[in-house]
Design an enzyme around this catalytic site. Sequence first.
Site, PDB file in Angstrom:
ATOM      1  N   CYS A   1      -5.845  -9.417   2.918  1.00  0.00           N
ATOM      2  CA  CYS A   1      -6.920  -8.533   3.391  1.00  0.00           C
ATOM      3  C   CYS A   1      -8.206  -9.248   3.785  1.00  0.00           C
ATOM      4  CB  CYS A   1      -7.212  -7.476   2.332  1.00  0.00           C
ATOM      5  SG  CYS A   1      -5.855  -6.311   2.175  1.00  0.00           S
TER       6      CYS A   1
ATOM      7  N   LEU B   1      -7.233  -0.307  -2.883  1.00  0.00           N
ATOM      8  CA  LEU B   1      -6.569  -0.882  -4.070  1.00  0.00           C
ATOM      9  C   LEU B   1      -6.507  -2.398  -3.967  1.00  0.00           C
ATOM     10  CD1 LEU B   1      -3.522  -1.900  -3.143  1.00  0.00           C
ATOM     11  CD2 LEU B   1      -3.005   0.507  -3.311  1.00  0.00           C
TER      12      LEU B   1
ATOM     13  N   VAL C   1       0.826  -1.203   0.000  1.00  0.00           N
ATOM     14  CA  VAL C   1       0.000   0.000   0.000  1.00  0.00           C
ATOM     15  C   VAL C   1       0.866   1.262   0.000  1.00  0.00           C
ATOM     16  CG1 VAL C   1      -1.591   1.337   1.434  1.00  0.00           C
ATOM     17  CG2 VAL C   1      -2.043  -1.054   0.979  1.00  0.00           C
TER      18      VAL C   1
ATOM     19  N   THR D   1      -5.525  -0.519   7.316  1.00  0.00           N
ATOM     20  CA  THR D   1      -6.881  -0.945   7.684  1.00  0.00           C
ATOM     21  C   THR D   1      -6.917  -1.157   9.190  1.00  0.00           C
ATOM     22  OG1 THR D   1      -7.104  -1.996   5.546  1.00  0.00           O
ATOM     23  CG2 THR D   1      -8.635  -2.709   7.269  1.00  0.00           C
TER      24      THR D   1
ATOM     25  N   LYS E   1      -8.200 -11.568   6.956  1.00  0.00           N
ATOM     26  CA  LYS E   1      -7.834 -10.791   8.146  1.00  0.00           C
ATOM     27  C   LYS E   1      -8.913  -9.760   8.479  1.00  0.00           C
ATOM     28  CE  LYS E   1      -4.713  -7.193   7.166  1.00  0.00           C
ATOM     29  NZ  LYS E   1      -5.399  -5.972   7.533  1.00  0.00           N
TER      30      LYS E   1
ATOM     31  N   ASN F   1     -14.768  -4.941   2.393  1.00  0.00           N
ATOM     32  CA  ASN F   1     -14.078  -6.226   2.227  1.00  0.00           C
ATOM     33  C   ASN F   1     -14.946  -7.390   2.703  1.00  0.00           C
ATOM     34  OD1 ASN F   1     -11.869  -5.257   0.972  1.00  0.00           O
ATOM     35  ND2 ASN F   1     -10.425  -5.579   2.644  1.00  0.00           N
TER      36      ASN F   1
ATOM     37  N   GLU G   1      -7.600   2.419   2.281  1.00  0.00           N
ATOM     38  CA  GLU G   1      -7.165   2.133   0.911  1.00  0.00           C
ATOM     39  C   GLU G   1      -7.959   0.953   0.353  1.00  0.00           C
ATOM     40  OE1 GLU G   1      -5.111   3.854  -1.170  1.00  0.00           O
ATOM     41  OE2 GLU G   1      -6.119   2.393  -2.426  1.00  0.00           O
TER      42      GLU G   1
HETATM   43  N1  LIG Z   1      -2.095  -5.235   0.486  1.00  0.00           N
HETATM   44  C1  LIG Z   1      -3.271  -4.797   0.108  1.00  0.00           C
HETATM   45  O1  LIG Z   1      -3.811  -5.176  -0.943  1.00  0.00           O
HETATM   46  C2  LIG Z   1      -4.017  -3.809   0.958  1.00  0.00           C
HETATM   47  C3  LIG Z   1      -5.116  -3.142   0.403  1.00  0.00           C
HETATM   48  C4  LIG Z   1      -5.789  -2.224   1.188  1.00  0.00           C
HETATM   49  C5  LIG Z   1      -5.396  -2.003   2.497  1.00  0.00           C
HETATM   50  N2  LIG Z   1      -4.346  -2.699   3.014  1.00  0.00           N
HETATM   51  C6  LIG Z   1      -3.943  -2.392   4.398  1.00  0.00           C
HETATM   52  O2  LIG Z   1      -2.821  -1.532   4.357  1.00  0.00           O
HETATM   53  C7  LIG Z   1      -1.923  -1.825   5.432  1.00  0.00           C
HETATM   54  C8  LIG Z   1      -0.546  -2.151   4.894  1.00  0.00           C
HETATM   55  O3  LIG Z   1      -0.660  -3.332   4.111  1.00  0.00           O
HETATM   56  P1  LIG Z   1       0.518  -3.824   3.165  1.00  0.00           P
HETATM   57  O4  LIG Z   1      -0.018  -4.971   2.398  1.00  0.00           O
HETATM   58  O5  LIG Z   1       1.092  -2.659   2.444  1.00  0.00           O
HETATM   59  O6  LIG Z   1       1.565  -4.334   4.260  1.00  0.00           O
HETATM   60  P2  LIG Z   1       3.101  -4.711   4.050  1.00  0.00           P
HETATM   61  O7  LIG Z   1       3.434  -5.696   5.090  1.00  0.00           O
HETATM   62  O8  LIG Z   1       3.368  -5.022   2.606  1.00  0.00           O
HETATM   63  O9  LIG Z   1       3.866  -3.337   4.350  1.00  0.00           O
HETATM   64  C9  LIG Z   1       3.986  -2.751   5.608  1.00  0.00           C
HETATM   65  C10 LIG Z   1       5.329  -2.025   5.670  1.00  0.00           C
HETATM   66  O10 LIG Z   1       5.422  -1.292   6.890  1.00  0.00           O
HETATM   67  C11 LIG Z   1       6.753  -1.349   7.334  1.00  0.00           C
HETATM   68  N3  LIG Z   1       6.806  -1.011   8.776  1.00  0.00           N
HETATM   69  C12 LIG Z   1       6.361  -1.727   9.844  1.00  0.00           C
HETATM   70  N4  LIG Z   1       6.602  -1.074  10.991  1.00  0.00           N
HETATM   71  C13 LIG Z   1       7.218   0.081  10.644  1.00  0.00           C
HETATM   72  C14 LIG Z   1       7.709   1.184  11.379  1.00  0.00           C
HETATM   73  N5  LIG Z   1       7.628   1.222  12.724  1.00  0.00           N
HETATM   74  N6  LIG Z   1       8.288   2.203  10.709  1.00  0.00           N
HETATM   75  C15 LIG Z   1       8.390   2.166   9.369  1.00  0.00           C
HETATM   76  N7  LIG Z   1       7.922   1.156   8.610  1.00  0.00           N
HETATM   77  C16 LIG Z   1       7.357   0.125   9.245  1.00  0.00           C
HETATM   78  C17 LIG Z   1       7.180  -2.771   7.021  1.00  0.00           C
HETATM   79  O11 LIG Z   1       8.586  -2.901   6.976  1.00  0.00           O
HETATM   80  C18 LIG Z   1       6.547  -2.949   5.648  1.00  0.00           C
HETATM   81  O12 LIG Z   1       7.422  -2.564   4.601  1.00  0.00           O
HETATM   82  C19 LIG Z   1      -2.579  -2.944   6.211  1.00  0.00           C
HETATM   83  O13 LIG Z   1      -3.346  -2.398   7.251  1.00  0.00           O
HETATM   84  C20 LIG Z   1      -3.495  -3.590   5.197  1.00  0.00           C
HETATM   85  O14 LIG Z   1      -4.603  -4.226   5.797  1.00  0.00           O
HETATM   86  C21 LIG Z   1      -3.645  -3.572   2.269  1.00  0.00           C
END
Ligand SMILES: NC(=O)c1ccc[n+]([C@@H]2O[C@H](COP(=O)([O-])OP(=O)(O)OC[C@H]3O[C@@H](n4cnc5c(N)ncnc54)[C@H](O)[C@@H]3O)[C@@H](O)[C@H]2O)c1
Length: 434
Positions: free
Chosen positions: A262, A152, A12, A122, A265, A210, A150
Amino acid sequence: MMNVAIVGTGYVGLVAGTCFAELGHRVVCVDNNIEKLRKLRAGELPIYEPGLEEMVPRNVEHERLVFTDDLKSAVERADIVFIAVGTPPGEDGSADLTYVVQVAEAIGDALNGFKVVAVKSTVPIGTCDKVRAVIASRSKEHFAVVSNPEFLREGVAVPDFMKPDRIVVGAADDRAIELMTRLYRPLTQNGAKLMFMDVRSSEMTKYASNSMLATRISFMNELANLCEVVGADIENVRGGMGSDNRIGPSFLRAGVGFGGSCFPKDVRALLQTAKEYNSELGVLDSVVAANVRQKVRMVSIIREQLGDDLTGMRFGVWGLAFKPDTDDMREAPAIQIIRGLVEAGATVVAYDPEATETAQAVLENVPTYANNAYACCEGADALILLTEWREFASPDWDRVAGLMRSKTVFDGRNLWEPNEMRERGFNYRGIGRK
Ligand SMILES: NC(=O)c1ccc[n+]([C@@H]2O[C@H](COP(=O)([O-])OP(=O)(O)OC[C@H]3O[C@@H](n4cnc5c(N)ncnc54)[C@H](O)[C@@H]3O)[C@@H](O)[C@H]2O)c1
């Protein structure tokens, strides 16, 4: 142009940061994973997501996009700070807010003037209030916390971000509403719908959306199972239902169950919220239970057809990722299906165009990994399709047949036509097909 910091450079954060840069804003993407930052700075992408490979270097070159582990400097220069870190499921299914709270603390320590803190992760209803309290406990500066969930989808994340069905922002503060309006203006000028609402409704909208989509999938999977026993075909039913404007065609495909980072969870997290507030969400309980059953159903179908003991049998598996166009293996049905086959004595050779490395991290060497689709078929007693990547849609079936020991195909995504497969001499089994 606005100065934006995005904390958390995962699926994201990286997509949102790159797209905001593409829209002309100056973006700093922050992460604490040094290896990820090293890759990004070297021009390598840590994830597979179509479109990013050209957008990231272009925006880096134009100095609109930088990657850092220095959260403090990134926050100091930003008008808007996004929190986009992971919110993985905790033991009881509720969202684990450890990373969100850590980042809120660090933002609180770094505040040097008014900023909007936008929660893109989320998060359960009430989290933005929590984030506000954490920041306020560490800073005397003015700030506003908004919810900006988000929507996406991985695999089409860039077009989803650039042409969203809607952008939801939960905000109470006028200054924050103005800044968020300016941030998204390049998209709203092109017709995107920006919806402001109260913070809790915005947080709820993400989980509700979702959960609705997951509900449609579980409903179709159960209908497919019923189709099999009553002699109907779920693909005909899907066409008939999806043509109804009140229903629409999306998310009506039956298959081997939903996975990904997503749906499973978020559904569990909403259930946990309902539980905390003593509120009934029985529909969603059933959605989860149906999905758990669906994920192991493919193994039962195979054992029904080929015998309980699969010792000495060899299966080719096409597709490992939870859906096409991504390398994401989180909660992918392939994990349980492959483990189930191996537990029943079989050997599995798997191929995925992008997810081999991520699959190895979860499944280790439970299957062996082939370099191409055809290599999976050599000496196979059956071919199993688990992810409907485009390259599997019309393979060279003569070549496949020539390689396999037995011409048996289990199509977990209803990608192929049963009649055509039978005409080619395959013993074909889909999900809910006549
Ligand atoms: N993946 C999807 O399709 C999607 C879609 C919509 C919403 N979301 C939501 O968005 C959020 C992120 O999802 P994602 O898939 O991008 O997760 P991800 O695990 O790919 O990325 C999270 C990032 O945060 C970093 N991080 C963790 N703690 C940190 C800190 N203290 N300081 C700096 N960076 C830190 C991690 O290193 C990682 O790179 C979640 O809540 C998820 O539910 C995801």
